[in-house]
Enzyme design. Structure first.
Site, PDB file in Angstrom:
ATOM      1  CG  HIS A 147      -2.163  -0.732   1.097  1.00 47.58           C
ATOM      2  ND1 HIS A 147      -3.358  -0.292   1.626  1.00 47.58           N
ATOM      3  CD2 HIS A 147      -2.435  -1.908   0.478  1.00 47.58           C
ATOM      4  CE1 HIS A 147      -4.320  -1.168   1.340  1.00 47.58           C
ATOM      5  NE2 HIS A 147      -3.777  -2.152   0.662  1.00 47.58           N
ATOM      6  N   GLY A 175      -5.864  -3.777  -8.204  1.00 45.71           N
ATOM      7  CA  GLY A 175      -5.546  -2.569  -7.464  1.00 45.71           C
ATOM      8  C   GLY A 175      -6.719  -1.896  -6.787  1.00 45.71           C
ATOM      9  CD  GLU A 176      -7.244  -1.866  -1.893  1.00 50.80           C
ATOM     10  OE1 GLU A 176      -7.958  -1.288  -1.047  1.00 50.80           O
ATOM     11  OE2 GLU A 176      -6.252  -2.556  -1.598  1.00 50.80           O
ATOM     12  CB  SER A 203     -13.635  -9.754  -6.621  1.00 51.06           C
ATOM     13  OG  SER A 203     -13.448  -8.985  -7.798  1.00 51.06           O
ATOM     14  N   GLY A 204     -14.707 -11.957  -9.053  1.00 54.81           N
ATOM     15  CA  GLY A 204     -15.807 -12.244  -9.960  1.00 54.81           C
ATOM     16  C   GLY A 204     -15.339 -13.122 -11.103  1.00 54.81           C
ATOM     17  CE  LYS A 240     -19.109  -6.942  -7.359  1.00 60.39           C
ATOM     18  NZ  LYS A 240     -20.423  -7.361  -7.909  1.00 60.39           N
TER      19      LYS A 240
END
Length: 321
Positions: free
Chosen positions: A38, A106-107, A173-174, A242
């Protein structure tokens, strides 16, 4: 038997402390370790965000047995995939084959700092797929040039390659991320014990490959103190990825979690010192088919008592899963 790992949370402890914690985790008998990558903490109360790759290099020299892994690195914004490939190859050599490269899309929290914008999720996944392809090509040796939709590589080469390249994990995640993981990954990474993720991963080529989950916990002999600390530092997590992937900084996470109560966190995170409660938090991952689970002990200054307790109480109980 599910392998149990330890998480070095760069958001809640300084770099020297992180290294000392993973040394203690190795001595306690944890099967592997992971580290977050991070540039910001989620909440200001966490108070840290050191450079994960420097910590990993120090950890590789301070430990001798425990595997090391990014959980996860985004190879598309802050880091160019060619740079990630070089870092990972170097880590595999320094750790003498103990490193695994965990990658994800990523975020916004971390990637916004380079000013490249934050595209829609489907674009981020396209970028991740292209980046993983570049990393694979560089791991294979020789010169690599690439001119794609999102990245350019001009005559690159890794001059220090390990005998065996580090395995690549892909965070999912999907369905689309499961497709990328199944096609390009050596293992799956997830933060929710969803059976459908593992099923999709297997259908896209991931059958028989390792599947790694992660669970936050908050050990403290004073249960009320554990709940208060988990609420203070980890209430952001209840919003789900999400939402969390889109938020730009700690102030946004503070606002998003302003109505999250201590009772809400208590219901979602194992708190206190009841071994059975901690085992119950890990069990859904084992039942879903995960082969490894990394624990996050919430609270940077509370790692040593947790590790001492885990060595004598928690790890023996988790071995029965």
């Amino acid at each position: 038997m599910v392998r149990i790992g330890y998480t070095m949370m760069t958001e809640q402890a300084g770099p020297r402390e992180l290294v000392s914690h993973v040394v203690r985790a190795e001595n306690a008998g944890f099967d592997f370790s992971v580290i977050s990558d991070h540039s910001f903490p989620w909440l200001e109360s966490q108070g840290h965000a050191s450079y994960a790759w420097s910590v990993l290099g120090a950890a590789a020299q301070a430990t001798s047995r425990i595997p090391l892994m990014t959980y996860v690195t985004c190879p598309t914004f802050r880091y160019h995939p060619a740079v990630v490939a070089q870092k990972a190859a170097t880590m595999q050599i320094l750790s003498q084959g103990r490193f695994r490269l965990g990658l994800g899309s990523g975020e916004n929290l971390n990637e916004h700092i380079v000013g490249a914008g934050w595209p829609a999720a489907h674009v981020r996944l396209e970028m991740l797929e292209e980046a993983v392809g570049i990393i694979h090509s560089l791991f294979a040796g020789g010169y690599v040039s690439h001119h794609g939709a999102h990245f350019d590589v001009e005559n690159a080469r890794l001059w220090d390659l390990p005998d065996d390249p580090p395995p690549i994990g892909i965070a999912v995640s999907g369905d689309r991320s499961c497709e990328i993981a199944g096609r390009y990954g050596d293992l799956l990474i997830a933060t929710e014990p969803k059976q459908e993720l593992l099923t999709a991963f297997g259908a896209y080529g991931g059958a028989g490959k390792p599947r790694i989950g992660q669970v936050p916990v908050c050990y403290d002999p004073d249960r009320d103190a554990a709940v208060a600390r988990a609420h203070d530092q980890f209430r952001w997590s209840l919003a789900g990825w999400k939402v969390n992937a889109e938020l730009p900084g700690p102030a946004a996470f503070e606002q998003a979690a302003q109505h999250t109560r201590p009772d809400d966190v208590d219901a979602a995170v194992a708190c206190g010192d009841d071994v059975d409660a901690f085992v119950a938090a890990v069990r859904p991952y084992a039942e879903a088919g995960f082969t490894e689970v990394a624990l996050i002990q919430i609270g940077g200054e509370h790692q040593t008592p947790f590790l001492e307790w885990a060595e004598t109480k928690l790890l023996p109980a988790l071995r029965d899963l």
